[in-house]
Design a protein around this motif. Structure first.
Motif, PDB file in Angstrom:
ATOM      1  N   ALA A 142      18.001  40.785-121.095  1.00 24.43           N
ATOM      2  CA  ALA A 142      17.564  39.398-121.124  1.00 24.43           C
ATOM      3  C   ALA A 142      17.688  38.792-119.728  1.00 24.43           C
ATOM      4  O   ALA A 142      18.685  38.985-119.035  1.00 24.43           O
ATOM      5  CB  ALA A 142      18.411  38.604-122.107  1.00 24.43           C
ATOM      6  N   VAL A 143      16.636  38.076-119.305  1.00 17.13           N
ATOM      7  CA  VAL A 143      16.648  37.428-117.990  1.00 17.13           C
ATOM      8  C   VAL A 143      16.264  35.961-118.132  1.00 17.13           C
ATOM      9  O   VAL A 143      15.566  35.577-119.078  1.00 17.13           O
ATOM     10  CB  VAL A 143      15.701  38.113-116.984  1.00 17.13           C
ATOM     11  CG1 VAL A 143      16.105  39.548-116.733  1.00 17.13           C
ATOM     12  CG2 VAL A 143      14.260  38.019-117.424  1.00 17.13           C
TER      13      VAL A 143
ATOM     14  N   SER B 225       5.487  38.290-117.964  1.00 19.03           N
ATOM     15  CA  SER B 225       6.171  39.495-118.426  1.00 19.03           C
ATOM     16  C   SER B 225       7.667  39.209-118.371  1.00 19.03           C
ATOM     17  O   SER B 225       8.088  38.141-117.969  1.00 19.03           O
ATOM     18  CB  SER B 225       5.821  40.712-117.569  1.00 19.03           C
ATOM     19  OG  SER B 225       6.499  40.644-116.335  1.00 19.03           O
ATOM     20  N   ARG B 226       8.447  40.163-118.746  1.00 18.12           N
ATOM     21  CA  ARG B 226       9.891  39.927-118.780  1.00 18.12           C
ATOM     22  C   ARG B 226      10.465  39.622-117.405  1.00 18.12           C
ATOM     23  O   ARG B 226      11.435  38.893-117.287  1.00 18.12           O
ATOM     24  CB  ARG B 226      10.585  41.134-119.375  1.00 18.12           C
ATOM     25  CG  ARG B 226      10.244  41.294-120.857  1.00 18.12           C
ATOM     26  CD  ARG B 226      10.970  42.416-121.471  1.00 18.12           C
ATOM     27  NE  ARG B 226      12.414  42.092-121.460  1.00 18.12           N
ATOM     28  CZ  ARG B 226      13.347  42.934-121.827  1.00 18.12           C
ATOM     29  NH1 ARG B 226      13.024  44.137-122.215  1.00 18.12           N
ATOM     30  NH2 ARG B 226      14.601  42.590-121.810  1.00 18.12           N
ATOM     31  N   LEU B 227       9.883  40.189-116.352  1.00 18.68           N
ATOM     32  CA  LEU B 227      10.463  40.017-115.022  1.00 18.68           C
ATOM     33  C   LEU B 227       9.603  39.212-114.058  1.00 18.68           C
ATOM     34  O   LEU B 227       9.959  39.081-112.896  1.00 18.68           O
ATOM     35  CB  LEU B 227      10.773  41.381-114.410  1.00 18.68           C
ATOM     36  CG  LEU B 227      11.819  42.204-115.153  1.00 18.68           C
ATOM     37  CD1 LEU B 227      11.991  43.558-114.492  1.00 18.68           C
ATOM     38  CD2 LEU B 227      13.147  41.468-115.208  1.00 18.68           C
TER      39      LEU B 227
ATOM     40  N   ILE C 123       1.840  24.244-104.860  1.00 15.87           N
ATOM     41  CA  ILE C 123       2.003  25.668-104.592  1.00 15.87           C
ATOM     42  C   ILE C 123       2.492  26.373-105.848  1.00 15.87           C
ATOM     43  O   ILE C 123       2.971  25.728-106.778  1.00 15.87           O
ATOM     44  CB  ILE C 123       3.001  25.917-103.441  1.00 15.87           C
ATOM     45  CG1 ILE C 123       4.347  25.267-103.749  1.00 15.87           C
ATOM     46  CG2 ILE C 123       2.449  25.449-102.112  1.00 15.87           C
ATOM     47  CD1 ILE C 123       5.421  25.519-102.717  1.00 15.87           C
ATOM     48  N   THR C 124       2.368  27.672-105.864  1.00 16.78           N
ATOM     49  CA  THR C 124       2.978  28.494-106.906  1.00 16.78           C
ATOM     50  C   THR C 124       4.221  29.135-106.319  1.00 16.78           C
ATOM     51  O   THR C 124       4.159  29.736-105.241  1.00 16.78           O
ATOM     52  CB  THR C 124       2.020  29.598-107.383  1.00 16.78           C
ATOM     53  OG1 THR C 124       0.869  28.993-107.960  1.00 16.78           O
ATOM     54  CG2 THR C 124       2.682  30.501-108.413  1.00 16.78           C
ATOM     55  N   ALA C 125       5.342  28.995-107.027  1.00 15.76           N
ATOM     56  CA  ALA C 125       6.587  29.650-106.636  1.00 15.76           C
ATOM     57  C   ALA C 125       6.787  30.855-107.541  1.00 15.76           C
ATOM     58  O   ALA C 125       6.761  30.726-108.761  1.00 15.76           O
ATOM     59  CB  ALA C 125       7.760  28.688-106.775  1.00 15.76           C
ATOM     60  N   ARG C 126       6.970  32.034-106.941  1.00 16.48           N
ATOM     61  CA  ARG C 126       7.273  33.236-107.705  1.00 16.48           C
ATOM     62  C   ARG C 126       8.790  33.328-107.832  1.00 16.48           C
ATOM     63  O   ARG C 126       9.495  33.520-106.833  1.00 16.48           O
ATOM     64  CB  ARG C 126       6.668  34.454-107.011  1.00 16.48           C
ATOM     65  CG  ARG C 126       5.140  34.448-107.063  1.00 16.48           C
ATOM     66  CD  ARG C 126       4.502  35.674-106.441  1.00 16.48           C
ATOM     67  NE  ARG C 126       4.833  35.893-105.057  1.00 16.48           N
ATOM     68  CZ  ARG C 126       4.307  35.217-104.014  1.00 16.48           C
ATOM     69  NH1 ARG C 126       3.409  34.269-104.232  1.00 16.48           N
ATOM     70  NH2 ARG C 126       4.671  35.510-102.777  1.00 16.48           N
ATOM     71  N   LEU C 127       9.283  33.153-109.038  1.00 14.80           N
ATOM     72  CA  LEU C 127      10.716  33.009-109.295  1.00 14.80           C
ATOM     73  C   LEU C 127      11.403  34.354-109.443  1.00 14.80           C
ATOM     74  O   LEU C 127      10.837  35.311-109.995  1.00 14.80           O
ATOM     75  CB  LEU C 127      10.929  32.162-110.547  1.00 14.80           C
ATOM     76  CG  LEU C 127      10.249  30.787-110.526  1.00 14.80           C
ATOM     77  CD1 LEU C 127      10.373  30.125-111.879  1.00 14.80           C
ATOM     78  CD2 LEU C 127      10.841  29.921-109.420  1.00 14.80           C
ATOM     79  N   THR C 128      12.634  34.427-108.976  1.00 19.04           N
ATOM     80  CA  THR C 128      13.441  35.628-109.075  1.00 19.04           C
ATOM     81  C   THR C 128      14.238  35.609-110.373  1.00 19.04           C
ATOM     82  O   THR C 128      14.965  34.658-110.639  1.00 19.04           O
ATOM     83  CB  THR C 128      14.406  35.721-107.871  1.00 19.04           C
ATOM     84  OG1 THR C 128      13.657  35.657-106.667  1.00 19.04           O
ATOM     85  CG2 THR C 128      15.217  37.003-107.918  1.00 19.04           C
ATOM     86  N   PRO C 129      14.112  36.651-111.193  1.00 18.91           N
ATOM     87  CA  PRO C 129      14.857  36.668-112.461  1.00 18.91           C
ATOM     88  C   PRO C 129      16.345  36.920-112.230  1.00 18.91           C
ATOM     89  O   PRO C 129      16.738  37.541-111.239  1.00 18.91           O
ATOM     90  CB  PRO C 129      14.227  37.827-113.227  1.00 18.91           C
ATOM     91  CG  PRO C 129      13.716  38.737-112.175  1.00 18.91           C
ATOM     92  CD  PRO C 129      13.293  37.857-111.030  1.00 18.91           C
ATOM     93  N   ALA C 130      17.147  36.424-113.171  1.00 13.77           N
ATOM     94  CA  ALA C 130      18.592  36.682-113.149  1.00 13.77           C
ATOM     95  C   ALA C 130      18.991  37.229-114.502  1.00 13.77           C
ATOM     96  O   ALA C 130      18.557  36.725-115.554  1.00 13.77           O
ATOM     97  CB  ALA C 130      19.356  35.403-112.845  1.00 13.77           C
ATOM     98  N   ASN C 131      19.800  38.256-114.515  1.00 11.84           N
ATOM     99  CA  ASN C 131      20.294  38.824-115.777  1.00 11.84           C
ATOM    100  C   ASN C 131      21.230  37.866-116.467  1.00 11.84           C
ATOM    101  O   ASN C 131      22.033  37.187-115.819  1.00 11.84           O
ATOM    102  CB  ASN C 131      21.035  40.134-115.526  1.00 11.84           C
ATOM    103  CG  ASN C 131      20.106  41.235-115.076  1.00 11.84           C
ATOM    104  OD1 ASN C 131      18.960  41.290-115.486  1.00 11.84           O
ATOM    105  ND2 ASN C 131      20.607  42.115-114.240  1.00 11.84           N
TER     106      ASN C 131
END
Length: 132
Positions: free
Chosen positions: A2-3, A58-60, A123-131
């Motif tokens: 899960a993220v 998607s999930r990530l 703008i579009t921000a590409r977010l970093t997933p966190a566990n």
């Protein structure tokens, strides 16, 4: 696994504060960067970071549409600061944001409530997933 993804407003605000603090351009001096709208007594220049929505394909892979509103003493200074902020973000990343893509702007206008000079970009921000 899960993220979760970071709040794009805070992630962009925090990055933009650091980026603009390092600049020497006169129109960027003393800028306040916030997720809140400026009050009538807020010193200028003032930058507000808003999110128009978060998306997950998607999930990530998470992304968010982020709108950056720049209030300044006049239209030209606001346009200059908005252009600088957009350029800096498009070349940057952080632990919360992998990168950015342009959507629109900078566009000069006036605040609909006060008539004050305003320029904004999206703008579009590409977010970093966190566990979790």
């Amino acid at each position: 696994m899960a993220v979760v993804f970071p709040d794009p407003r805070r992630a962009v605000r925090d990055l933009l504060k650091v980026l603009l603090a390092a600049r020497s351009e006169p129109y960027a001096q003393g800028v306040t960067v916030s997720t809140k709208a400026p009050t009538s007594s807020a010193p200028l220049p003032f930058v507000q970071v808003k999110s128009d929505g978060r998306f997950r394909d998607s999930r990530l892979n998470g992304r968010a549409t982020v709108r950056v509103l720049v209030y300044h003493r006049d239209e030209g200074l606001g346009e200059d600061l908005a252009g600088l902020a957009e350029a800096l973000l498009l070349e940057s990343s952080s632990p919360q944001v992998r990168g950015f893509s342009p959507i629109s702007g900078p566009l000069p206008t006036a605040d609909p409530d006060t008539g004050a000079p305003l320029s904004f970009f999206t703008i579009t921000a590409r977010l970093t997933p966190a566990n979790l």
